[in-house]
Structure formats: structure tokens, C-alpha cells
Design an enzyme around this catalytic site. Structure first.
Site, short mmCIF file in Angstrom:
data_model
loop_
_atom_site.label_atom_id
_atom_site.label_comp_id
_atom_site.label_asym_id
_atom_site.label_seq_id
_atom_site.Cartn_x
_atom_site.Cartn_y
_atom_site.Cartn_z
N ASP A 86 2.59 -11.57 6.66
CA ASP A 86 2.24 -10.83 5.45
C ASP A 86 0.92 -11.33 4.86
O ASP A 86 0.13 -10.54 4.34
CB ASP A 86 3.37 -10.98 4.41
N HIS A 144 10.29 -11.06 3.21
CA HIS A 144 9.55 -10.61 4.39
C HIS A 144 10.08 -9.27 4.89
O HIS A 144 10.41 -9.10 6.05
CB HIS A 144 9.62 -11.67 5.49
#
Length: 337
Positions: free
Chosen positions: A155, A184
């Protein structure tokens, strides 16, 4: 001597991840485990003239646990990319029932053969698989929350790349190191563009551009799944992201400098700053935040970042926390039922 074990080393993430680890000068022994095809991967990597040795382990049957035990024995760092990849139309939650059983079995193996190892969990859905590993290690009486890491680094990698792509003449991806907090998957991912040197670039964007940028970071994996046309998900970028966190951890074994990375961790009171962080995220037991790494694991949580975020990011966090609570509960329930 530093030994690193990769569980799921023959997969789409495991192979490039293992290659990167084979090239790392801090790795002395690379141990590869998978249920199929891993001897070939091991043989291939063993021809590379880096200084680490390579061994591969595959079970002879579904009941054979000796291969996993041998792969894990004396490991300092264990990285888990094992599991099935996402397919078109599949969310990370769709993966849960399949990957959860795989992860629990591997965690049991770690508890028995490498109880002191640092454990990095890549297998999706990370929001739930990390709690599964934590609960499993607790059940075996070997749990150290400072040594368990959920890999959310992809990310950050995407957040850095995507903002840079909006300013190709003024910046490059390596100019940025965006903190990404929360979890996530989808809307649990909260990139903090309002902080550090990304703020000036981010503030020049329109409201719609900001919204699109945030959404692209949150759902960047879908781009790859669609581009691969059903043939796989994000493997190369995920391998790089997993390696980046592993590389930082390996450096922390010997470095006197402060090394900070974001990771999805258990906000356990034994970790400095975890109690303060937990209060700021409404009591969630797991959350991704920047942490200080050390030779003993997570030395401290940099929770002050939660007091510095913008109003926009606070709104994103409200949604993230609600979804995370459900994801965490799902993992804990699976591990304890």
C-alpha cells in the site's frame, strides 16, 4: 548466521521474493517450503553466485510434517506468502476460508520449530490472517507480539508511485515515503498524503482527483487482476513490498540507526506506545502504523501520527476502523473455534 524461511516459495509471490532474498547479503541461509514444485525453485536459485546457501523442502504426503519442521528449524525470519491468489471478481474476504486453514497450519509449524522467529504474513486477507497467527501462537504458548508483522508495504509502494505519476515532471516515486495506516484491504487502507513532503503535491489536487487517488491506492490490486485477465494477481509488486519490509528487519538486526516501517501489528501492551495507539483507534487489537524496528522486533509504535492527520483522513479512518473490527473478529473466531 541468519536463516530466512519462505513458506509458499514456489508461488507467484514466493519465487520473486525468494530471488530477492537470495541476493541479500544479510541472508546466510535461505530455506524454501511449499507443497509442490519447490525443489525446482531451490535448484534454480542455488546456481546464483550470492553467498547464501539454499535448501528446498516439500512434504511427501499431506500428513508429512517433517518437511515444514526442517524448513523452519533455527529460522530467524519466516515470511508467509502461501495461499491461493485473488481471481477476477474475488475480494480478499473471498479468500478467507481457503487461506485461513493454510495459515493456521503453518503457524502451528512455526510454534513447534521456530518459536523465536520474526514472522511476516503476506497471505491475504492480512486483516484476518495476522490475528489467526497471533491466536495460534498464543495457544502454543510461544507468542511474542513484537515479532509478528502483517505486510502492508504494498500500500505504501502504491501510494508513493501513484502520487508521483500525477506529477511526472516534478517528482519520481522514490521521492516519497507515504505512511499508510489501518489495514490491508479496500477501505481499511488509509494513505496519509497530508503528512511529509507529499502534502504540497496532494493539496494541489481537486477534490475529485484526491478521491480518485485514494481509491486507486485502496483498490490498486484490482488493476493488476484485471490487467492479467484472470491469470493472476499482484505478485511481483507484492514480492518487492514483502522484501522491502524483510530487508528493513534484517538491517535492524545489526544497525544502530532508527529504522521505521509501517506494519499491521498487534497493539499489545508489551510494545511501547501500543496502549496509546489502541486508545486512538477505538480499542482495535490490530492496526497498521509506523513502528521502530530493532533486533528484538517492534521496539515502539509511532502513535503520534494519529494526532496529526487531516480531517479528510479522519473520515477515512472511521470507515476503516469499522471494517477492521469485523475482519479481526473473523480471524480470531476462526483460530479459536
Amino acid at each position: 548466521m541468519v536463516k530466512v524461511a519462505v513458506l509458499g516459495a514456489a508461488g507467484g509471490i514466493g519465487q520473486p521474493l525468494s530471488l530477492l532474498l537470495k541476493l541479500n547479503p544479510n541472508v546466510d541461509e535461505l530455506s524454501l517450503f511449499d507443497v509442490v514444485n519447490v525443489p525446482g525453485v531451490g535448484a534454480d536459485l542455488s546456481h546464483i553466485n550470492s553467498d547464501s546457501t539454499t535448501q528446498a523442502f516439500v512434504p511427501s504426503s499431506k500428513e508429512d510434517k517433517t518437511a515444514l519442521a526442517s524448513a523452519l528449524k533455527d529460522s530467524d525470519l519466516v515470511i508467509i506468502p502461501a495461499g491461493i491468489p485473488r481471481k477476477p471478481g474475488m475480494t480478499r474476504d473471498d479468500l478467507f476460508n481457503i487461506n485461513a486453514s493454510i495459515i493456521k497450519g503453518l503457524a502451528e509449524g512455526i510454534a513447534e520449530s521456530a518459536p523465536k522467529a520474526f514472522v511476516l504474513v503476506i497471505s491475504n486477507p492480512v486483516n484476518s490472517t495476522v490475528p489467526i497467527v497471533a491466536e495460534t501462537l498464543k495457544q502454543k504458548g510461544v507468542y511474542d507480539p513484537a515479532r509478528l508483522f502483517g505486510v502492508t508495504t504494498l500500500d505504501i509502494v502504491r501510494a508513493n508511485t501513484f502520487i508521483s505519476q500525477l506529477y511526472p515532471k516534478e517528482s519520481k516515486p522514490s521521492d516519497f515515503n507515504i505512511n499508510v495506516i489501518g489495514g490491508h484491504s479496500g477501505e481499511t487502507i488509509v494513505p496519509l498524503y497530508s503528512l511529509t513532503n507529499s502534502k504540497s503535491y496532494y493539496n494541489k489536487l481537486s477534490a475529485d482527483q484526491k478521491k480518485e487517488l485514494i481509491r486507486r491506492v485502496q483498490f490498486g490490486g484490482d488493476e493488476v487482476v484485471q490487467a492479467k485477465n484472470g491469470a493472476g494477481s499482484a505478485t511481483l509488486s507484492m514480492a518487492y513490498a514483502g522484501y522491502r519490509l524483510a530487508e528493513s528487519i534484517l538491517k535492524s538486526f545489526t544497525s544502530s540507526e532508527e529504522i521505521v516501517e509501517c506494519t499491521y501489528l498487534n497493539l499489545d501492551s508489551s510494545i511501547k506506545g501500543a496502549d496509546e495507539a489502541k486508545k486512538l483507534v477505538d480499542g482495535l487489537d490490530f492496526f497498521s502504523l509506523p513502528v521502530v524496528l530493532s533486533k528484538n522486533g517492534i521496539a515502539a509504535v509511532k502513535y503520534d501520527i494519529l494526532n496529526q492527520i487531516s480531517d479528510e483522513e479522519k473520515q477515512l479512518l472511521v470507515v476503516a476502523k469499522d471494517q477492521l473490527a469485523k475482519n479481526i473478529a473473523k480471524g480470531v473466531e476462526f483460530a479459536t473455534k
